[in-house]
Design a protein around this motif. Structure first.
Motif, PDB file in Angstrom:
ATOM      1  N   SER A 258     -28.643  51.493 -13.931  1.00 12.26           N
ATOM      2  CA  SER A 258     -27.547  50.896 -13.289  1.00 12.26           C
ATOM      3  C   SER A 258     -26.619  51.918 -13.065  1.00 12.26           C
ATOM      4  O   SER A 258     -25.964  51.773 -12.062  1.00 12.26           O
ATOM      5  N   GLU A 259     -26.440  52.568 -13.911  1.00  5.44           N
ATOM      6  CA  GLU A 259     -25.270  53.827 -13.962  1.00  5.44           C
ATOM      7  C   GLU A 259     -25.528  55.063 -12.916  1.00  5.44           C
ATOM      8  O   GLU A 259     -24.991  55.703 -12.246  1.00  5.44           O
ATOM      9  N   ARG A 261     -27.401  57.105 -10.195  1.00  2.00           N
ATOM     10  CA  ARG A 261     -27.493  57.296  -8.842  1.00  2.00           C
ATOM     11  C   ARG A 261     -28.550  58.398  -8.178  1.00  2.00           C
ATOM     12  O   ARG A 261     -28.333  59.627  -8.721  1.00  2.00           O
ATOM     13  N   GLN A 262     -29.560  57.936  -7.346  1.00  2.00           N
ATOM     14  CA  GLN A 262     -30.272  59.113  -6.619  1.00  2.00           C
ATOM     15  C   GLN A 262     -30.392  58.619  -5.377  1.00  2.00           C
ATOM     16  O   GLN A 262     -30.595  57.252  -5.165  1.00  2.00           O
ATOM     17  N   GLY A 264     -28.287  58.265  -3.025  1.00  2.00           N
ATOM     18  CA  GLY A 264     -27.510  57.534  -2.355  1.00  2.00           C
ATOM     19  C   GLY A 264     -27.308  55.986  -2.852  1.00  2.00           C
ATOM     20  O   GLY A 264     -26.432  55.470  -2.516  1.00  2.00           O
ATOM     21  N   ARG A 265     -28.072  55.877  -3.825  1.00  3.25           N
ATOM     22  CA  ARG A 265     -27.899  54.421  -4.460  1.00  3.25           C
ATOM     23  C   ARG A 265     -28.420  54.348  -5.968  1.00  3.25           C
ATOM     24  O   ARG A 265     -29.009  55.364  -6.384  1.00  3.25           O
ATOM     25  N   ALA A 266     -28.135  53.427  -6.910  1.00  2.00           N
ATOM     26  CA  ALA A 266     -28.508  53.267  -8.213  1.00  2.00           C
ATOM     27  C   ALA A 266     -29.838  53.316  -8.274  1.00  2.00           C
ATOM     28  O   ALA A 266     -30.686  52.612  -7.578  1.00  2.00           O
ATOM     29  N   GLU A 269     -32.024  49.974  -7.965  1.00  2.00           N
ATOM     30  CA  GLU A 269     -32.088  49.569  -6.406  1.00  2.00           C
ATOM     31  C   GLU A 269     -33.367  49.846  -5.983  1.00  2.00           C
ATOM     32  O   GLU A 269     -34.340  49.392  -5.186  1.00  2.00           O
ATOM     33  N   LEU A 270     -34.263  51.132  -6.667  1.00  2.00           N
ATOM     34  CA  LEU A 270     -35.727  51.413  -6.397  1.00  2.00           C
ATOM     35  C   LEU A 270     -36.706  50.925  -6.744  1.00  2.00           C
ATOM     36  O   LEU A 270     -36.760  50.226  -7.934  1.00  2.00           O
ATOM     37  N   ARG A 274     -37.723  49.264 -10.688  1.00  2.66           N
ATOM     38  CA  ARG A 274     -37.672  48.080 -10.936  1.00  2.66           C
ATOM     39  C   ARG A 274     -38.995  47.379 -11.690  1.00  2.66           C
ATOM     40  O   ARG A 274     -38.845  46.675 -12.427  1.00  2.66           O
TER      41      ARG A 274
END
Length: 491
Positions: A258-259, A261-262, A264-266, A269-270, A274
């Motif tokens: 959650s913290e 980022r890669q 451009g997003r957390a 979200e990948l 998940r």
């Protein structure tokens, strides 16, 4: 203890663990600080399973498992120390010892002023407990114990050991359990072993050189039978430790994903991340469901405990590996803590019965017609479970027809049959658990059931192709044995 009292005990335990326990510091030191052991004594952690009449809390196996799982979230070494004492270390004394012996030892063990250990493994007899060479014989002075035990958990801390021995006075090779106080003349505790994980728990070799104990220290003449009952408690509590490990692995992985980022997003979200997080969550839910089912089957606890131990240890190791993967390079470093989880977890597939051996034994039982019980389940998943169970029956019939009595020599096939039965058992347990609880938990459990069924199907594929695999493997091993110098040689 009711649910309210258990919740209070768990809350008190959490506060103690948060204030006093630093698993990474304990791992670096290679031992458990005395102040932590003293805190565990004050909290009653060493009296969890000991009856109230002897000063313990008298908790059920399910309740002890819940507390051991909570301890494992903070420090698997401490959970091993507590769980070994509560299970293998004291169970035979509680179930089998005469009252005067219980009166002498159980109050001290409940207070934690003495800790307990269980000595079964030997340099020449690991999971093959029937091959133990440590002996007991009757003398005028009492029972004389001679031999050597290896990898004895809690040995360096223990005040008393339950020892699996061979009765030198009996015909054949019958086994027995004997209680041996540490301060008995002729008992020698070796140095602490240097280990990959669980470094703050105690593991030593123990030697018995003419150690004499009173005749009433013989706990059982049915050594292996009673040892398996004792081992069942140990395997359940080992699995509870696996559950605690997976829970903290999930917590840390969720926080990091959650913290961090890669692109451009957390990370969370990948899709690939998940998948890892969902897999850890389903591992936690599956182990929890299996643990509940084992604790509910006291009459046939050894069989359920063996199944639980294999699945919990393998799922926990996979979950820890996924946690390391999601953490990336940080997962390979010690400070974030997930590397320690992985190191501590690895031995659970080996001790208290190596999984490879347990699978062969369970596969032999499946071949003989013994299956883990499964309830009927409605819906698509229930139908898939029934279809795979029928396919397992067909695979067993085919193995009997093809190999006859020598089928028990085909270990690859036996392990595959065992895995199929174990994963069908896991699917059934998770489907049962999914019928209660909130929607999120039910979804996680349903996914756990789907994955268990997938694994059962793959195990059946392996069973049906076992001859092919065995043929290739035998050819490779024989070729390497003939020319070991060619291993790794360049063409």
């Amino acid at each position: 203890m009711g649910d309210t009292s258990l919740d209070t005990m768990l809350a008190t335990t959490r506060r103690f663990l948060a204030a006093e326990v630093d698993a990474r510091a304990h791992d670096r030191a290679g031992c458990m600080p005395e102040r932590v052991l003293e805190g565990a004594r004050a909290l009653g952690l060493f009296g969890l399973s000991i009856p109230e009449r002897w000063g313990g809390l008298g908790l059920s196996l399910r309740e002890v498992a819940a507390i051991v799982a909570e301890v494992a979230r903070a420090d698997r070494s401490l959970a091993t120390t507590v769980g070994l004492h509560a299970g293998l270390g004291t169970r035979a004394l509680i179930d089998l010892a005469p009252e005067p012996l219980q009166a002498r030892w159980l109050p001290m063990l409940a207070r934690g002023t003495r800790l307990a250990s269980f000595a079964a493994t030997e340099p020449g007899a690991g999971s093959d407990l029937a091959s133990v060479r440590t002996t007991v014989r009757r003398t005028r002075s009492g029972l004389c114990v001679d031999g050597e035990k290896a990898y004895v958990t809690n040995a360096g801390l223990a005040g008393v050991l339950t020892v699996l021995v061979r009765d030198a006075d009996a015909t054949g090779r019958p086994s027995a359990l004997v209680l041996v106080p540490r301060d008995t003349h002729g008992v020698e505790i070796g140095r602490e072993e240097r280990k990959m994980g669980l470094r703050a728990s105690s593991t030593c070799t123990v030697r018995f050189d003419g150690a004499i104990v009173p005749a009433d220290h013989r706990l059982s003449a049915r050594g292996l039978e009673d040892a398996h009952r004792t081992l069942a408690w140990g395997r359940v509590l080992l699995s509870a430790g696996c559950l605690g490990t997976v829970r903290i692995a999930l917590e840390r992985t969720l926080a990091h994903a959650s913290e961090r980022r890669q692109f451009g997003r957390a990370l969370i979200e990948l899709g690939s991340v998940r998948h890892h997080v969902a897999s850890i969550a389903t591992a936690e839910a599956t182990i929890s469901a299996l643990l509940d089912r084992a604790c509910a089957h006291d009459a046939d606890l050894p069989m359920h405990a063996g199944a639980l131990k294999v699945l919990a240890s393998e799922l926990a190791c996979e979950a820890c590996d996924r946690a390391v993967q999601v953490h990336g390079a940080l997962g390979f470093l010690e400070d974030p803590g997930v590397a320690l989880l992985s190191r501590d977890c690895r031995v659970t597939r080996i001790f208290e019965g190596a999984n490879d051996v347990l699978l062969v034994r369970h596969g032999t039982a499946v071949l003989a017609g013994h299956r883990l019980p499964r309830a009927h389940h409605d819906g698509a998943l229930g139908g898939q479970l029934d279809a795979l169970a029928s396919r397992l029956d067909d695979a067993v019939f085919a193995a009997r027809r093809l190999h006859g009595v020598v089928a028990i020599r085909h270990q690859t096939m036996l392990q595959a049959l065992a895995r199929a039965d174990l994963w069908l058992h896991a699917a059934s347990a998770t489907l049962d658990a999914a019928s209660s609880g909130d929607a999120t938990r039910a979804s996680v459990l349903a996914l756990g059931a789907r994955r268990a069924l997938d694994r059962a199907g793959r195990a059946l594929d392996r069973a049906e192709q076992s001859e092919l695999y065995e043929g290739y493997e035998d050819d490779i091993v024989e070729a390497l044995s003939r020319e070991p110098t060619r291993v790794g040689a360049c063409a």
